[in-house]
Design a protein around this motif. Structure first.
Motif, PDB file in Angstrom:
ATOM      1  N   MET A 114       0.833  -1.201   0.000  1.00 31.44           N
ATOM      2  CA  MET A 114       0.000   0.000   0.000  1.00 31.44           C
ATOM      3  C   MET A 114       0.866   1.249   0.000  1.00 31.44           C
ATOM      4  SD  MET A 114      -3.119  -0.986   2.620  1.00 31.44           S
ATOM      5  CE  MET A 114      -3.915   0.611   2.347  1.00 31.44           C
ATOM      6  N   THR A 115       0.380   2.300  -0.657  1.00 37.03           N
ATOM      7  CA  THR A 115       1.139   3.549  -0.728  1.00 37.03           C
ATOM      8  C   THR A 115       0.440   4.709  -0.027  1.00 37.03           C
ATOM      9  OG1 THR A 115       0.141   4.075  -2.877  1.00 37.03           O
ATOM     10  CG2 THR A 115       2.254   2.887  -2.886  1.00 37.03           C
ATOM     11  N   ARG A 116      -0.877   4.643   0.115  1.00 37.14           N
ATOM     12  CA  ARG A 116      -1.585   5.704   0.830  1.00 37.14           C
ATOM     13  C   ARG A 116      -2.794   5.121   1.547  1.00 37.14           C
ATOM     14  NH1 ARG A 116      -6.119   8.104  -1.796  1.00 37.14           N
ATOM     15  NH2 ARG A 116      -6.510   7.274  -3.878  1.00 37.14           N
ATOM     16  N   ILE A 117      -3.265   5.873   2.553  1.00 39.12           N
ATOM     17  CA  ILE A 117      -4.398   5.393   3.338  1.00 39.12           C
ATOM     18  C   ILE A 117      -5.108   6.597   3.950  1.00 39.12           C
ATOM     19  CG2 ILE A 117      -3.078   5.124   5.495  1.00 39.12           C
ATOM     20  CD1 ILE A 117      -4.729   2.542   5.973  1.00 39.12           C
ATOM     21  N   SER A 118      -6.419   6.518   4.072  1.00 36.67           N
ATOM     22  CA  SER A 118      -7.180   7.590   4.705  1.00 36.67           C
ATOM     23  C   SER A 118      -7.192   7.382   6.213  1.00 36.67           C
ATOM     24  CB  SER A 118      -8.621   7.594   4.178  1.00 36.67           C
ATOM     25  OG  SER A 118      -9.317   6.437   4.629  1.00 36.67           O
ATOM     26  N   SER A 119      -7.521   8.437   6.939  1.00 30.43           N
ATOM     27  CA  SER A 119      -7.607   8.320   8.394  1.00 30.43           C
ATOM     28  C   SER A 119      -8.723   7.344   8.777  1.00 30.43           C
ATOM     29  CB  SER A 119      -7.838   9.687   9.037  1.00 30.43           C
ATOM     30  OG  SER A 119      -8.985  10.317   8.500  1.00 30.43           O
ATOM     31  N   ARG A 120      -9.783   7.288   7.969  1.00 30.68           N
ATOM     32  CA  ARG A 120     -10.876   6.358   8.256  1.00 30.68           C
ATOM     33  C   ARG A 120     -10.408   4.911   8.116  1.00 30.68           C
ATOM     34  NH1 ARG A 120     -13.901   3.349   5.327  1.00 30.68           N
ATOM     35  NH2 ARG A 120     -13.230   4.336   3.387  1.00 30.68           N
ATOM     36  N   GLU A 121      -9.681   4.616   7.030  1.00 29.65           N
ATOM     37  CA  GLU A 121      -9.175   3.254   6.826  1.00 29.65           C
ATOM     38  C   GLU A 121      -8.185   2.872   7.919  1.00 29.65           C
ATOM     39  OE1 GLU A 121      -8.948   2.411   2.110  1.00 29.65           O
ATOM     40  OE2 GLU A 121      -7.826   4.170   2.797  1.00 29.65           O
ATOM     41  N   LEU A 122      -7.319   3.811   8.269  1.00 30.31           N
ATOM     42  CA  LEU A 122      -6.334   3.530   9.310  1.00 30.31           C
ATOM     43  C   LEU A 122      -7.019   3.314  10.646  1.00 30.31           C
ATOM     44  CD1 LEU A 122      -3.325   3.264   9.918  1.00 30.31           C
ATOM     45  CD2 LEU A 122      -3.239   5.743  10.287  1.00 30.31           C
ATOM     46  N   PHE A 173      -0.096  15.532   8.598  1.00 38.77           N
ATOM     47  CA  PHE A 173       0.639  15.065   7.424  1.00 38.77           C
ATOM     48  C   PHE A 173      -0.266  14.594   6.289  1.00 38.77           C
ATOM     49  CE2 PHE A 173       2.981  14.168  11.337  1.00 38.77           C
ATOM     50  CZ  PHE A 173       4.109  14.940  11.139  1.00 38.77           C
ATOM     51  N   GLY A 174      -1.577  14.715   6.452  1.00 38.88           N
ATOM     52  CA  GLY A 174      -2.495  14.242   5.420  1.00 38.88           C
ATOM     53  C   GLY A 174      -2.933  15.343   4.482  1.00 38.88           C
ATOM     54  N   GLN A 175      -3.570  14.946   3.389  1.00 36.08           N
ATOM     55  CA  GLN A 175      -4.135  15.899   2.441  1.00 36.08           C
ATOM     56  C   GLN A 175      -5.615  15.589   2.273  1.00 36.08           C
ATOM     57  OE1 GLN A 175      -1.973  16.052  -1.254  1.00 36.08           O
ATOM     58  NE2 GLN A 175      -0.012  15.663  -0.241  1.00 36.08           N
ATOM     59  N   GLN A 176      -6.453  16.622   2.286  1.00 36.72           N
ATOM     60  CA  GLN A 176      -7.888  16.460   2.131  1.00 36.72           C
ATOM     61  C   GLN A 176      -8.194  15.736   0.816  1.00 36.72           C
ATOM     62  OE1 GLN A 176     -10.023  17.521   4.526  1.00 36.72           O
ATOM     63  NE2 GLN A 176     -11.758  16.587   3.463  1.00 36.72           N
ATOM     64  N   GLY A 177      -8.944  14.649   0.909  1.00 32.63           N
ATOM     65  CA  GLY A 177      -9.319  13.899  -0.274  1.00 32.63           C
ATOM     66  C   GLY A 177      -8.270  12.912  -0.749  1.00 32.63           C
ATOM     67  N   TYR A 178      -7.106  12.922  -0.133  1.00 31.91           N
ATOM     68  CA  TYR A 178      -6.019  12.020  -0.541  1.00 31.91           C
ATOM     69  C   TYR A 178      -5.635  11.058   0.572  1.00 31.91           C
ATOM     70  CZ  TYR A 178      -1.407  10.401  -2.046  1.00 31.91           C
ATOM     71  OH  TYR A 178      -0.333   9.618  -2.380  1.00 31.91           O
ATOM     72  N   GLY A 179      -5.651  11.556   1.803  1.00 31.59           N
ATOM     73  CA  GLY A 179      -5.237  10.733   2.930  1.00 31.59           C
ATOM     74  C   GLY A 179      -3.759  10.909   3.229  1.00 31.59           C
ATOM     75  N   TYR A 180      -3.144   9.845   3.704  1.00 27.45           N
ATOM     76  CA  TYR A 180      -1.743   9.887   4.104  1.00 27.45           C
ATOM     77  C   TYR A 180      -0.882   9.075   3.151  1.00 27.45           C
ATOM     78  CZ  TYR A 180      -3.726  11.487   8.540  1.00 27.45           C
ATOM     79  OH  TYR A 180      -4.414  12.176   9.499  1.00 27.45           O
ATOM     80  N   ASN A 181       0.246   9.640   2.762  1.00 30.20           N
ATOM     81  CA  ASN A 181       1.272   8.879   2.074  1.00 30.20           C
ATOM     82  C   ASN A 181       1.957   8.004   3.128  1.00 30.20           C
ATOM     83  OD1 ASN A 181       4.150   8.351   1.328  1.00 30.20           O
ATOM     84  ND2 ASN A 181       3.522   9.333  -0.584  1.00 30.20           N
ATOM     85  N   ILE A 182       1.815   6.698   2.996  1.00 32.39           N
ATOM     86  CA  ILE A 182       2.241   5.777   4.053  1.00 32.39           C
ATOM     87  C   ILE A 182       3.737   5.872   4.320  1.00 32.39           C
ATOM     88  CG2 ILE A 182       2.524   3.319   4.599  1.00 32.39           C
ATOM     89  CD1 ILE A 182      -0.238   2.892   3.273  1.00 32.39           C
ATOM     90  N   GLU A 183       4.537   5.848   3.273  1.00 33.59           N
ATOM     91  CA  GLU A 183       5.986   5.886   3.464  1.00 33.59           C
ATOM     92  C   GLU A 183       6.427   7.199   4.098  1.00 33.59           C
ATOM     93  OE1 GLU A 183      10.139   5.021   1.005  1.00 33.59           O
ATOM     94  OE2 GLU A 183       8.221   5.104  -0.065  1.00 33.59           O
TER      95      GLU A 183
END
Length: 211
Positions: free
Chosen positions: A29-37, A58-68
């Motif tokens: 996985m490369t990105r994840i939303s706060s809801r999924e996490l 560290f997140g972006q609205q509509g994108y979530g978090y870059n995991i790495e």
């Protein structure tokens, strides 16, 4: 936000975030939303956002978090990118288990010395490190400048050893001894490990779950 204003509960959750993100990265996985996490970790999305916002967010609205990227930022917050030179005192069963099974390098520490007062243990090699006599602590610390110590010794021996180590420049302890270092030495960083307390906490949870 200054570190002194961040609650201990938030700090305690940071290693869990780091671990979960590592597992997600390993899965591809490369990105994840706060809801999924939140669903994976059993926290609320709001809690995750509040925790991370303590350090800037560290997140972006509509994108979530870059995991790495997020894992790398949490590693910096935890100081994992700055290994602390560490010694371990007490190479009985507990000390040997901690030495052999803990991946110190991945947790922000570099184990450089092992010590015990038992002559029968002195000279044995564990994890490519020789066990030294505790009588050599002064010389070793002055030459190698460790700043962290792990205490796997009985409570009755810990007071003198802790005081000696603090005079030699030790600033932090991972303490298995049950001796209250912080009470005697305010300002020293201590993480206490009480297996008995943890087991009693589990007993409480079982008891209340049954109720």
């Amino acid at each position: 936000m200054k570190s002194g204003l961040i609650s201990n509960s938030v700090i305690k959750r940071l290693p869990r975030y780091y671990r979960f993100l590592g597992e997600l990265k390993a899965s591809g996985m490369t990105r994840i939303s706060s809801r999924e996490l939140s669903e994976r970790m059993g926290l609320t999305a709001s809690q995750i956002r509040q925790d991370l916002n303590c350090f800037g967010g560290f997140g972006q609205q509509g994108y979530g978090y870059n995991i790495e990227m997020l894992q790398s930022e949490i590693a910096k917050i935890l100081g994992l990118d700055k290994p602390k030179n560490t010694i371990l005192i007490g190479m009985g069963n507990l000390g040997k288990a901690v030495t052999q099974h803990m991946n110190f390098e991945n947790k922000g520490f570099r184990l450089i010395g092992l010590f015990d007062s038992k002559e029968s243990l002195v000279g044995q090699v564990v994890r490519n490190l020789p066990i030294r006599n505790t009588s050599t602590l002064d010389e070793f610390c002055r030459e190698n400048l460790p700043d962290t110590a792990i205490l796997c010794i009985p409570k009755e021996a810990a007071g003198n050893i802790a005081g000696q180590l603090i005079k030699l420049g030790i600033k932090a302890f991972w303490n298995f001894s049950h001796y209250d270092i912080a009470m005697e030495h305010p300002g020293i960083q201590v993480e206490n490990m009480h297996f008995g307390d943890s087991l009693m906490t589990l007993s409480y949870r079982i008891n209340n779950a049954e109720d």
